[in-house]
Design a protein around this motif. Structure first.
Motif, PDB file in Angstrom:
ATOM      1  N   ALA A 141      12.581 -11.606 -24.687  1.00  9.71           N
ATOM      2  CA  ALA A 141      13.572 -12.106 -25.651  1.00  9.71           C
ATOM      3  C   ALA A 141      13.685 -13.628 -25.605  1.00  9.71           C
ATOM      4  O   ALA A 141      14.179 -14.242 -26.557  1.00  9.71           O
ATOM      5  N   SER A 142      13.255 -14.240 -24.492  1.00 10.22           N
ATOM      6  CA  SER A 142      13.385 -15.694 -24.363  1.00 10.22           C
ATOM      7  C   SER A 142      12.108 -16.437 -24.737  1.00 10.22           C
ATOM      8  O   SER A 142      11.979 -17.633 -24.468  1.00 10.22           O
ATOM      9  N   VAL A 143      11.168 -15.720 -25.344  1.00 16.43           N
ATOM     10  CA  VAL A 143       9.893 -16.348 -25.707  1.00 16.43           C
ATOM     11  C   VAL A 143      10.126 -17.405 -26.786  1.00 16.43           C
ATOM     12  O   VAL A 143      10.814 -17.172 -27.771  1.00 16.43           O
ATOM     13  N   LYS A 144       9.529 -18.577 -26.583  1.00 10.47           N
ATOM     14  CA  LYS A 144       9.619 -19.668 -27.548  1.00 10.47           C
ATOM     15  C   LYS A 144       8.235 -20.273 -27.762  1.00 10.47           C
ATOM     16  O   LYS A 144       7.372 -20.204 -26.890  1.00 10.47           O
ATOM     17  N   GLN A 145       8.071 -20.856 -28.934  1.00  6.88           N
ATOM     18  CA  GLN A 145       6.805 -21.517 -29.233  1.00  6.88           C
ATOM     19  C   GLN A 145       6.774 -22.874 -28.547  1.00  6.88           C
ATOM     20  O   GLN A 145       7.729 -23.652 -28.623  1.00  6.88           O
ATOM     21  N   GLY A 247       4.010 -17.216 -27.766  1.00  7.20           N
ATOM     22  CA  GLY A 247       4.846 -18.144 -27.030  1.00  7.20           C
ATOM     23  C   GLY A 247       4.966 -17.784 -25.562  1.00  7.20           C
ATOM     24  O   GLY A 247       4.367 -16.821 -25.077  1.00  7.20           O
ATOM     25  N   ARG A 248       5.759 -18.584 -24.873  1.00  2.01           N
ATOM     26  CA  ARG A 248       5.986 -18.381 -23.443  1.00  2.01           C
ATOM     27  C   ARG A 248       7.464 -18.149 -23.186  1.00  2.01           C
ATOM     28  O   ARG A 248       8.318 -18.670 -23.893  1.00  2.01           O
ATOM     29  N   ALA A 249       7.733 -17.357 -22.146  1.00  2.00           N
ATOM     30  CA  ALA A 249       9.115 -17.016 -21.818  1.00  2.00           C
ATOM     31  C   ALA A 249       9.809 -18.193 -21.140  1.00  2.00           C
ATOM     32  O   ALA A 249       9.281 -18.774 -20.183  1.00  2.00           O
ATOM     33  N   VAL A 250      10.991 -18.552 -21.634  1.00  2.47           N
ATOM     34  CA  VAL A 250      11.781 -19.620 -21.031  1.00  2.47           C
ATOM     35  C   VAL A 250      12.488 -19.113 -19.777  1.00  2.47           C
ATOM     36  O   VAL A 250      12.678 -19.848 -18.811  1.00  2.47           O
ATOM     37  N   ARG A 251      12.872 -17.848 -19.800  1.00  3.57           N
ATOM     38  CA  ARG A 251      13.557 -17.253 -18.652  1.00  3.57           C
ATOM     39  C   ARG A 251      12.599 -16.337 -17.911  1.00  3.57           C
ATOM     40  O   ARG A 251      11.914 -15.512 -18.525  1.00  3.57           O
ATOM     41  N   ALA A 252      12.565 -16.494 -16.596  1.00  5.20           N
ATOM     42  CA  ALA A 252      11.644 -15.719 -15.771  1.00  5.20           C
ATOM     43  C   ALA A 252      12.372 -15.191 -14.550  1.00  5.20           C
ATOM     44  O   ALA A 252      13.355 -15.784 -14.071  1.00  5.20           O
ATOM     45  N   ASP A 262      16.342 -20.013 -15.941  1.00  2.15           N
ATOM     46  CA  ASP A 262      16.028 -20.606 -17.236  1.00  2.15           C
ATOM     47  C   ASP A 262      15.325 -21.931 -16.972  1.00  2.15           C
ATOM     48  O   ASP A 262      15.917 -22.863 -16.413  1.00  2.15           O
ATOM     49  N   SER A 263      14.057 -22.045 -17.390  1.00  8.17           N
ATOM     50  CA  SER A 263      13.269 -23.241 -17.095  1.00  8.17           C
ATOM     51  C   SER A 263      13.746 -24.461 -17.876  1.00  8.17           C
ATOM     52  O   SER A 263      13.466 -25.591 -17.502  1.00  8.17           O
ATOM     53  N   GLU A 264      14.466 -24.269 -18.958  1.00  7.73           N
ATOM     54  CA  GLU A 264      14.946 -25.393 -19.758  1.00  7.73           C
ATOM     55  C   GLU A 264      16.263 -25.944 -19.239  1.00  7.73           C
ATOM     56  O   GLU A 264      16.450 -27.155 -19.137  1.00  7.73           O
ATOM     57  N   THR A 265      17.197 -25.063 -18.919  1.00  9.37           N
ATOM     58  CA  THR A 265      18.526 -25.511 -18.488  1.00  9.37           C
ATOM     59  C   THR A 265      18.712 -25.463 -16.984  1.00  9.37           C
ATOM     60  O   THR A 265      19.639 -26.080 -16.457  1.00  9.37           O
TER      61      THR A 265
END
Length: 546
Positions: A141-145, A247-252, A262-265
Motif C-alpha cells: 500500500a505504500s508503494v510510490k513511483q 514502484g518501491r515501498a516507502v514503508r518496510a 517509513d523511509s521518508e519520515t
C-alpha cells in the motif's frame, strides 16, 4: 400308559432343534434382513455413495495442501464410517439418524461454534489475516513511483463481467516483450501465442481475459487505482488507464525491532500483539492489522463503552417490546377472528377464511416494501386515505407503531390458521357444560377455551417470539432502523439487535465481525433463556389441563 414329554420344561427335545414357538420370529427377522434389493434402490445407493466419495476426495486436497492432518483424519473416518454403515445390513436405525445428525452438525453446531470462536477475536476490516499478510499489505500500500521506476503499457482486463469481475493488469515488458497478467496475488507470465500486442506494447487481446474499453475502465477507475500487484522489486500500480509503473515501498518491516519503518519520515510503528496492530509512540495505528484473540473485550465493551452500552440496552428494551407486541398482537387478532368464524351461526365462513389468509399467501419481503411505500409522507396510501400528514418513519414512536402494525397485518393469518385448527379440536361438550352451569360466554371462554388454546399454541407462540426477536426483514425492508439520532448514525429507533449487529458487521465505518459475533451470542442467550423458561411454564400448564 403313554407319558407325554412335550411340555414346556421337557428336556427330551432333540439337540440342535429350535423350540417350535421361536421359528416364526426367526423367519421374520431373516425376511427383514434378507429383503431383496431392487435395481432402483441399488442405483440410488451407488449414486449417493459415489457422491460421498467424490465430495470426500474433493475436500481432502485443500486439507492436504494446508497440512490439516486432524481434519483429514476426521474426513477419512467419517467417510469410512458412512460406507460401513450403508454397505452392511446392520444398524437400521442409524441409517436414518446419521444423515440428519451430520446435517445438524454441519449447518447448526459448526456455525454456532464458529460464531462463538469469532466473538473472542478482533476479526474485521484490517484484521482478517495473519501478521505476515498485514506486513505485505502495509508494504504494497505504500508503494510510490521513484526516479528510475520501470514503466509499462497497461491494459485493464477481467475474467468475469466487465462491470463487476475481478480486475487484472495486462502489461508487457518493454525490454523483453514478455506479457504478464497481474492481480493482488502477483504477476503470472502469459504464453506469447495467447496474446496480441499492438505496436507500443499495449495488449489488445488475451485468451481467457476480457479487456475493458475506456468507458468500462473509467467506470472502475477507483478500483484500478487501488489495485496493487506485488513484484520482486516492489509493486506494480497504475498511472492512469493506459500506463503502469513498478514502484518501491516507502514503508518496510524491520524484523529486529518488530516494527514498520517509513523511509521518508523515519516514523516507526511497533507491533502490538494484544491488539493485532502496528502502533506508533503517539498512539497512531496502521490500518492493516492481523487477527488475534482479545478474550472477553468484545463482551465487556458492550457494558463498559458508553457509546455502545446506552444504545445497546435501549435497543434491547425495544427488541422485547417489538417481539412481544408482534407475537401478542397477531395471536389476539388471529384468535378473535378464528372464534368469530368458529361460531355455528356464522355463514360463508369458507369465503371469509380465503380472504383472511391472503396476507399469508403473499411474499413477505414484497409486502414489506409495499407497506413502506404506503407509509410514505407525501404520496403514501395511509396519509392520502385518512387525510393525514404524518411523517411515519421520521418520528421515533410513529415509526415503531408503523412496523408493529405491518407485523400485525402480516402475522395474524398464521395465528388465525393455527387457532382455527386448535378450536376444532376442543370438544363442544366442554363449552356446552359451562353454559348449563350458568356461565356467561366470556366466563366459558376464559375458563375453558383460552386455557386449552394456550396448551396447544404455547410452543408456536414461543417459536413466533423467537422469530420476531430476530425479524431482520421486518425492520430492514421498511425503516432500515430509522429514524437515527444525529449523534449516532449506527443505531436507530426501530433497530432490533439483529439489525444493529448487521450494521456493525457490514456498516460503512468498517466491519467488526468479532464484536458482531459477541452481540449475536447475547441474542442467542436471551432467546434461549426466554424459550427455556416459557417451555417450562408450558409443561406445567399441560400437566394442569391434561
Amino acid at each position: 400308559m403313554t407319558t407325554s414329554l412335550s411340555g414346556p420344561g421337557s428336556a427330551s427335545q432333540a439337540p440342535g432343534r429350535e423350540p417350535t414357538g421361536s421359528r416364526p420370529a426367526r423367519k421374520r427377522r431373516t425376511a427383514r434382513n434378507d429383503a431383496p434389493i431392487t435395481l432402483t434402490g441399488l442405483a440410488v445407493k451407488v449414486i449417493l455413495l459415489g457422491l460421498t466419495a467424490g465430495i470426500a476426495v474433493w475436500a481432502a486436497f485443500p486439507l492436504v495442501e494446508g497440512e490439516k492432518w486432524a481434519g483429514l483424519a476426521l474426513l477419512a473416518a467419517t467417510t469410512a464410517g458412512l460406507f460401513y454403515l450403508y454397505l452392511t445390513p446392520r444398524h437400521i436405525p442409524a441409517k436414518y439418524l446419521v444423515p440428519g445428525t451430520l446435517f445438524l452438525i454441519a449447518f447448526q453446531v459448526l456455525p454456532v461454534l464458529y460464531t462463538a470462536s469469532t466473538a473472542f477475536t478482533n476479526f474485521g476490516d484490517g484484521h482478517r489475516g495473519d501478521k505476515d499478510d498485514a506486513i505485505v499489505a502495509i508494504q504494497t500500500a505504500s508503494v510510490k513511483q521513484v526516479p528510475g521506476s520501470a514503466e509499462y503499457a497497461l491494459s485493464v482486463a477481467t475474467k468475469g463481467d466487465p462491470a463487476t469481475g475481478p480486475l487484472v493488469f495486462l502489461v508487457s515488458d518493454p525490454a523483453t516483450g514478455t506479457v504478464s497478467a497481474g492481480d493482488a496475488g502477483g504477476l503470472t507470465r502469459l504464453d506469447a501465442a495467447d496474446v496480441t500486442v499492438a505496436p507500443g506494447g499495449k495488449v489488445t487481446a488475451a485468451e481467457g481475459y476480457t479487456i475493458l474499453n475506456f468507458g468500462q475502465a473509467g467506470a472502475r477507475s477507483q478500483e484500478i487505482t487501488d489495485l496493487v500487484v506485488p513484484t520482486d522489486a516492489g509493486a506494480l500500480r497504475s498511472s492512469g488507464l493506459s500506463r503502469a509503473y513498478e514502484g518501491r515501498a516507502v514503508r518496510a518491516y524491520d524484523q529486529g525491532c518488530d516494527c514498520i519503518r517509513d523511509s521518508e519520515t523515519g516514523k516507526t510503528w511497533t507491533a502490538d500483539e494484544a491488539v493485532g496492530s502496528f502502533v506508533a509512540a503517539d498512539g497512531e495505528r496502521l490500518a492493516q492489522g492481523w487477527k488475534v484473540n482479545v478474550g472477553l473485550s468484545n463482551f465487556t465493551r458492550v457494558i463498559t463503552d458508553g457509546n455502545i452500552s446506552g444504545p445497546f440496552f435501549g435497543t434491547l428494551i425495544w427488541n422485547f417490546a417489538f417481539a412481544i407486541g408482534s407475537t401478542g398482537g397477531t395471536f389476539l387478532l388471529g384468535m378473535f377472528i378464528a372464534l368469530a368464524l368458529h361460531s355455528p351461526r356464522m355463514r360463508y365462513t369458507n369465503l371469509y377464511r380465503v380472504l383472511l389468509i391472503l396476507p399469508y399467501a403473499m411474499p413477505s419481503f414484497a409486502m414489506l416494501l409495499v407497506w413502506r411505500d404506503m407509509f410514505n409522507t407525501d404520496f403514501g396510501l395511509v396519509n392520502n386515505l385518512f387525510g393525514l400528514g404524518v411523517n411515519w418513519f421520521g418520528g421515533e414512536w410513529t415509526a415503531r407503531f408503523a412496523v408493529i402494525l405491518v407485523q400485525l397485518w402480516l402475522g395474524y393469518p398464521y395465528m388465525f390458521l393455527v387457532a382455527t385448527g386448535a378450536l376444532q379440536a376442543i370438544p363442544r361438550e366442554l363449552t356446552e357444560a359451562t353454559s348449563v352451569d350458568g356461565a356467561s360466554p366470556w366466563q366459558s371462554f376464559r375458563a375453558v377455551t383460552l386455557p386449552l388454546l394456550l396448551v396447544a399454541l404455547s410452543p408456536l407462540l414461543i417459536a413466533s417470539f423467537a422469530y420476531n426477536f430476530n425479524n431482520f426483514n421486518a425492520i430492514y425492508l421498511t425503516t432500515e432502523g430509522a429514524p437515527f439520532p444525529a449523534d449516532n448514525p449506527t443505531n436507530g429507533a426501530t433497530d432490533l439487535l439483529i439489525t444493529y449487529t448487521y450494521r456493525l458487521a457490514f456498516g460503512g465505518q468498517g466491519a467488526e465481525f468479532g464484536f458482531a459475533a459477541a452481540i449475536s451470542l447475547f441474542i442467542f442467550t436471551i432467546v434461549a433463556v426466554v424459550s427455556a423458561v416459557s417451555f417450562r411454564r408450558t409443561r406445567k400448564q399441560e400437566e394442569v389441563y391434561s
